[in-house]
Write a protein that holds these residues in place. Structure first.
Motif, PDB file in Angstrom:
ATOM      1  N   ARG A 266       0.838  -1.209   0.000  1.00 44.84           N
ATOM      2  CA  ARG A 266       0.000   0.000   0.000  1.00 44.84           C
ATOM      3  C   ARG A 266       0.870   1.254   0.000  1.00 44.84           C
ATOM      4  NH1 ARG A 266      -5.723   0.480  -0.021  1.00 44.84           N
ATOM      5  NH2 ARG A 266      -5.765   1.646   1.921  1.00 44.84           N
ATOM      6  N   LYS A 269       2.007   2.392  -3.214  1.00 44.90           N
ATOM      7  CA  LYS A 269       0.927   2.878  -4.089  1.00 44.90           C
ATOM      8  C   LYS A 269       0.237   1.789  -4.895  1.00 44.90           C
ATOM      9  CE  LYS A 269       2.087   6.943  -2.637  1.00 44.90           C
ATOM     10  NZ  LYS A 269       1.343   7.535  -1.489  1.00 44.90           N
ATOM     11  N   SER A 271      -2.762  -0.103  -5.925  1.00 42.73           N
ATOM     12  CA  SER A 271      -4.175   0.271  -5.815  1.00 42.73           C
ATOM     13  C   SER A 271      -5.096  -0.951  -5.856  1.00 42.73           C
ATOM     14  CB  SER A 271      -4.554   1.234  -6.947  1.00 42.73           C
ATOM     15  OG  SER A 271      -4.323   0.644  -8.208  1.00 42.73           O
TER      16      SER A 271
END
Length: 282
Positions: A266, A269, A271
Motif C-alpha cells: 500500500r 501505491k 491500488s
C-alpha cells in the motif's frame, strides 16, 4: 511508535461475507511451523474480490496445511466458490497421496468445468489461484493459474515456486485457440483486449481462448527453508520476490509478516486488492 506497536493497534475488520482481514494458526505436528494472513481492500470502487484459505487440517493420521490466494475479477462468486470447494476436490482425488501433482491438476480441471457449468449461478467472472498444500510438514505441493504467486525463502534467497501466466508470454497459444493479445485499451497485454492473465478459472465468455491448466511443483521442505509467501498480484506489482523476502525475514510472527507485506505494498501505491499468506517453517 515502533512497528510492533503499530501492528498491535491495527483493528480487525471484515472485508467480505466470510473472510476477516487477518488471522493465524500453527501446526499440531510441529508447533514451530506457523501461518498468518492479511488482506487489504484496494482503492477501486468494487467490493473486495480476494479470498484466502489458511488452515491446518487432520486427515486420518496425516496433517495437511492448506493455503491459497484466490484473486477474483468481475465479481466475488468464482473466488468464493474456489475458497469453499477447490481443496475438497483435490483431496477427493484417489491418487492424492501417491501422485499429488497429478491429483491437483485433475482437481483444478474438474473445478473449472463445474464453475463453467454453474455460470448461470456464479456469473461469468473468473479468478486466478495459487494453492499450497503442506503434507506432514515435509512436502509442499504448489499450483497456480494466473498471476498470484508463491515465493519460498531458502537461506535468505527468494525462490519463485509459481509461474506468472502472462498473455504476452503465451500469445501463440492464445492465437492458436482463435484469440488475440492486445495492449489496447491501456498499456497492459490482455487476452482479446480484456483479461490481463492467460490462465484463469471461469471467465466463460473468454474460456475458449484461455487455459485453466495449472503449473504444479513439489518442493521438499529442508532445513534451509525459512518461509513461503503466497500473495495476489496487488503485492507483486510493486515488490520483487527478494524485496518481499528481505522485508519479513527477521519477523518471527507469521501474521505480523503478512501485515507488513500488505502495508508495504500500500505504501508503494498499489491500488489493487492485496492478500498475503505467510507460512513460517522456522
Amino acid at each position: 511508535m515502533t512497528g510492533k506497536e503499530i501492528l498491535h493497534k491495527m483493528k480487525e475488520k471484515v472485508l467480505g461475507p466470510s473472510d476477516s482481514d487477518s488471522g493465524k494458526g500453527k501446526s499440531k505436528m510441529k508447533k514451530h511451523i506457523t501461518h498468518g494472513f492479511h488482506l487489504v481492500k484496494g482503492r477501486s470502487g468494487h467490493a473486495m474480490e480476494d479470498y484466502v484459505v489458511a488452515q491446518f487440517k487432520q486427515v486420518d493420521n496425516n496433517e495437511l496445511g492448506l493455503f491459497a490466494i484466490f484473486d477474483g475479477h468481475s465479481g466475488q462468486s468464482v473466488p468464493d466458490y474456489l475458497r469453499t470447494h477447490l481443496f475438497d476436490n483435490i483431496l477427493k482425488e484417489p491418487n492424492f497421496w501417491t501422485e499429488p501433482a497429478d491429483a491437483v491438476k485433475r482437481a483444478y480441471s474438474i473445478t473449472d468445468s463445474t464453475i463453467l457449468d454453474k455460470s448461470g449461478e456464479l456469473g461469468r467472472g473468473g479468478s486466478t489461484a495459487v494453492t499450497a498444500i503442506l503434507i506432514n510438514c515435509q512436502k509442499l505441493v504448489v499450483a497456480n493459474i494466473g498471476d498470484s504467486r508463491a515465493v519460498l525463502c531458502q537461506n535468505g534467497q527468494a525462490k519463485q515456486l509459481s509461474v506468472d501466466h502472462e498473455p504476452s508470454v503465451e500469445s501463440e497459444d492464445i492465437k492458436n485457440r482463435g484469440g488475440f493479445v492486445s495492449n489496447f485499451p491501456g498499456d497492459v497485454p490482455r487476452v482479446d483486449g480484456q483479461l490481463a492473465v492467460s490462465r484463469a478459472f471461469g471467465d466463460k465468455s473468454l474460456k475458449v481462448h484461455l487455459s485453466s491448466e495449472p503449473h504444479v511443483i513439489v518442493e521438499l521442505i529442508g532445513d534451509d527453508a525459512e518461509f513461503v509467501i503466497l500473495a495476489s498480484d496487488g503485492l507483486w506489482k510493486v515488490m520483487t520476490n527478494q524485496e518481499a523476502v528481505d522485508a519479513i525475514r527477521d519477523v518471527k510472527d507469521a501474521r505480523s509478516a503478512a501485515k507488513i507485506l500488505t502495508e508495504e505494498a500500500r505504501n508503494r501505491k498499489s491500488s489493487d486488492d492485496i492478500s498475503c499468506v505467510v507460512v513460517k517453517f522456522q
